[in-house]
Design a protein around this motif. Structure first.
Motif, PDB file in Angstrom:
ATOM      1  N   LEU A 255       0.842  -1.193   0.000  1.00 40.77           N
ATOM      2  CA  LEU A 255       0.000   0.000   0.000  1.00 40.77           C
ATOM      3  C   LEU A 255       0.873   1.237   0.000  1.00 40.77           C
ATOM      4  N   ASP A 256       0.433   2.245  -0.709  1.00 37.71           N
ATOM      5  CA  ASP A 256       1.174   3.497  -0.755  1.00 37.71           C
ATOM      6  C   ASP A 256       0.516   4.481   0.208  1.00 37.71           C
ATOM      7  N   LEU A 257       0.910   4.401   1.479  1.00 37.42           N
ATOM      8  CA  LEU A 257       0.370   5.299   2.498  1.00 37.42           C
ATOM      9  C   LEU A 257       1.295   6.495   2.653  1.00 37.42           C
ATOM     10  N   PRO A 258       0.747   7.697   2.656  1.00 36.20           N
ATOM     11  CA  PRO A 258       1.589   8.877   2.823  1.00 36.20           C
ATOM     12  C   PRO A 258       2.306   8.847   4.176  1.00 36.20           C
ATOM     13  N   GLY A 259       3.607   8.993   4.156  1.00 39.70           N
ATOM     14  CA  GLY A 259       4.389   9.063   5.372  1.00 39.70           C
ATOM     15  C   GLY A 259       4.746   7.732   5.982  1.00 39.70           C
ATOM     16  N   ALA A 260       4.359   6.615   5.362  1.00 43.61           N
ATOM     17  CA  ALA A 260       4.633   5.296   5.942  1.00 43.61           C
ATOM     18  C   ALA A 260       6.138   5.017   6.018  1.00 43.61           C
ATOM     19  N   LYS A 261       6.844   5.353   4.963  1.00 45.42           N
ATOM     20  CA  LYS A 261       8.290   5.106   4.937  1.00 45.42           C
ATOM     21  C   LYS A 261       8.991   5.953   6.001  1.00 45.42           C
ATOM     22  N   GLU A 262       8.622   7.221   6.092  1.00 42.29           N
ATOM     23  CA  GLU A 262       9.229   8.110   7.083  1.00 42.29           C
ATOM     24  C   GLU A 262       8.907   7.652   8.497  1.00 42.29           C
ATOM     25  N   ALA A 263       7.675   7.214   8.728  1.00 43.47           N
ATOM     26  CA  ALA A 263       7.255   6.788  10.055  1.00 43.47           C
ATOM     27  C   ALA A 263       7.990   5.529  10.499  1.00 43.47           C
ATOM     28  N   THR A 264       8.179   4.578   9.583  1.00 41.13           N
ATOM     29  CA  THR A 264       8.866   3.341   9.961  1.00 41.13           C
ATOM     30  C   THR A 264      10.362   3.546  10.129  1.00 41.13           C
ATOM     31  N   GLN A 265      10.956   4.424   9.343  1.00 40.52           N
ATOM     32  CA  GLN A 265      12.395   4.639   9.426  1.00 40.52           C
ATOM     33  C   GLN A 265      12.791   5.516  10.607  1.00 40.52           C
TER      34      GLN A 265
ATOM     35  N   GLY B 134      10.482   6.669  13.154  1.00 40.48           N
ATOM     36  CA  GLY B 134       9.668   6.513  14.352  1.00 40.48           C
ATOM     37  C   GLY B 134       8.823   7.732  14.661  1.00 40.48           C
ATOM     38  N   ASN B 135       8.920   8.748  13.821  1.00 43.25           N
ATOM     39  CA  ASN B 135       8.125   9.962  14.024  1.00 43.25           C
ATOM     40  C   ASN B 135       6.723   9.781  13.459  1.00 43.25           C
ATOM     41  N   VAL B 136       5.800  10.544  13.987  1.00 44.72           N
ATOM     42  CA  VAL B 136       4.423  10.531  13.503  1.00 44.72           C
ATOM     43  C   VAL B 136       4.335  11.466  12.308  1.00 44.72           C
ATOM     44  N   TYR B 137       3.689  10.999  11.247  1.00 47.16           N
ATOM     45  CA  TYR B 137       3.504  11.802  10.043  1.00 47.16           C
ATOM     46  C   TYR B 137       2.064  12.297  10.017  1.00 47.16           C
ATOM     47  N   GLN B 138       1.886  13.611   9.911  1.00 43.59           N
ATOM     48  CA  GLN B 138       0.549  14.191   9.830  1.00 43.59           C
ATOM     49  C   GLN B 138       0.419  14.948   8.529  1.00 43.59           C
ATOM     50  N   GLU B 139      -0.725  14.771   7.872  1.00 49.59           N
ATOM     51  CA  GLU B 139      -0.964  15.457   6.601  1.00 49.59           C
ATOM     52  C   GLU B 139      -2.326  16.106   6.642  1.00 49.59           C
ATOM     53  N   ASN B 140      -2.358  17.381   6.343  1.00 51.07           N
ATOM     54  CA  ASN B 140      -3.618  18.121   6.207  1.00 51.07           C
ATOM     55  C   ASN B 140      -3.690  18.614   4.773  1.00 51.07           C
TER      56      ASN B 140
ATOM     57  N   SER C   6      -9.830  17.299   4.872  1.00 55.33           N
ATOM     58  CA  SER C   6      -9.491  16.022   5.485  1.00 55.33           C
ATOM     59  C   SER C   6      -8.074  16.092   6.030  1.00 55.33           C
ATOM     60  N   SER C   7      -7.775  15.162   6.908  1.00 55.42           N
ATOM     61  CA  SER C   7      -6.423  15.043   7.438  1.00 55.42           C
ATOM     62  C   SER C   7      -6.161  13.582   7.739  1.00 55.42           C
ATOM     63  N   GLN C   8      -4.884  13.224   7.834  1.00 57.92           N
ATOM     64  CA  GLN C   8      -4.541  11.863   8.189  1.00 57.92           C
ATOM     65  C   GLN C   8      -3.261  11.815   8.997  1.00 57.92           C
ATOM     66  N   LEU C   9      -3.120  10.723   9.712  1.00 52.53           N
ATOM     67  CA  LEU C   9      -2.003  10.528  10.620  1.00 52.53           C
ATOM     68  C   LEU C   9      -1.438   9.145  10.343  1.00 52.53           C
ATOM     69  N   THR C  10      -0.135   9.028  10.201  1.00 57.78           N
ATOM     70  CA  THR C  10       0.521   7.743   9.970  1.00 57.78           C
ATOM     71  C   THR C  10       1.561   7.534  11.052  1.00 57.78           C
ATOM     72  N   MET C  11       1.511   6.365  11.685  1.00 61.81           N
ATOM     73  CA  MET C  11       2.396   6.058  12.806  1.00 61.81           C
ATOM     74  C   MET C  11       2.891   4.619  12.676  1.00 61.81           C
TER      75      MET C  11
ATOM     76  N   LEU D 155       0.096   2.187  11.267  1.00 56.15           N
ATOM     77  CA  LEU D 155      -1.280   2.596  11.535  1.00 56.15           C
ATOM     78  C   LEU D 155      -1.536   3.894  10.785  1.00 56.15           C
ATOM     79  N   ASN D 156      -2.616   3.923  10.007  1.00 53.93           N
ATOM     80  CA  ASN D 156      -2.986   5.116   9.250  1.00 53.93           C
ATOM     81  C   ASN D 156      -4.411   5.481   9.622  1.00 53.93           C
ATOM     82  N   ILE D 157      -4.596   6.689  10.141  1.00 52.89           N
ATOM     83  CA  ILE D 157      -5.910   7.171  10.558  1.00 52.89           C
ATOM     84  C   ILE D 157      -6.288   8.347   9.678  1.00 52.89           C
ATOM     85  N   LYS D 158      -7.488   8.283   9.132  1.00 54.63           N
ATOM     86  CA  LYS D 158      -7.983   9.366   8.283  1.00 54.63           C
ATOM     87  C   LYS D 158      -9.179  10.019   8.952  1.00 54.63           C
TER      88      LYS D 158
END
Length: 85
Positions: free
Chosen positions: A10-20, A22-28, A34-39, A51-54
């Protein structure tokens, strides 16, 4: 109970940054509709998932919400490890 692997990741925004990192990625979105959070879901400093929350509305996640999300992620990591064992 069945499980299957994804043919393509899956191509989740910020997934690569979050896994590498450990920071939380937030996109507005620019129009704040809408907004989303990737952790990263981590167990013993190893990423075991993402985990991706929209949210349908544009928002900034509060400290209390982040604490609840962190607690859910920690428990999910333990459940994943127990299922693996």
């Amino acid at each position: 109970m069945k499980s299957s692997f994804l043919a393509e990741p899956l191509d989740l925004p910020g997934a690569k940054e979050a896994t590498q990192t450990g920071n939380v990625y937030q996109e507005n979105t620019a129009n704040a509709e809408s907004s989303q959070l990737t952790m990263a879901v981590k167990l013993r400093d190893e990423a075991v998932g993402v985990l991706n929350i929209k949210s349908a509305i544009g928002r900034k996640w509060s400290t209390d919400e982040m604490d609840i999300i962190n607690a859910i992620v920690e428990r999910a990591a333990l459940a994943i490890e127990n299922a693996r064992l």
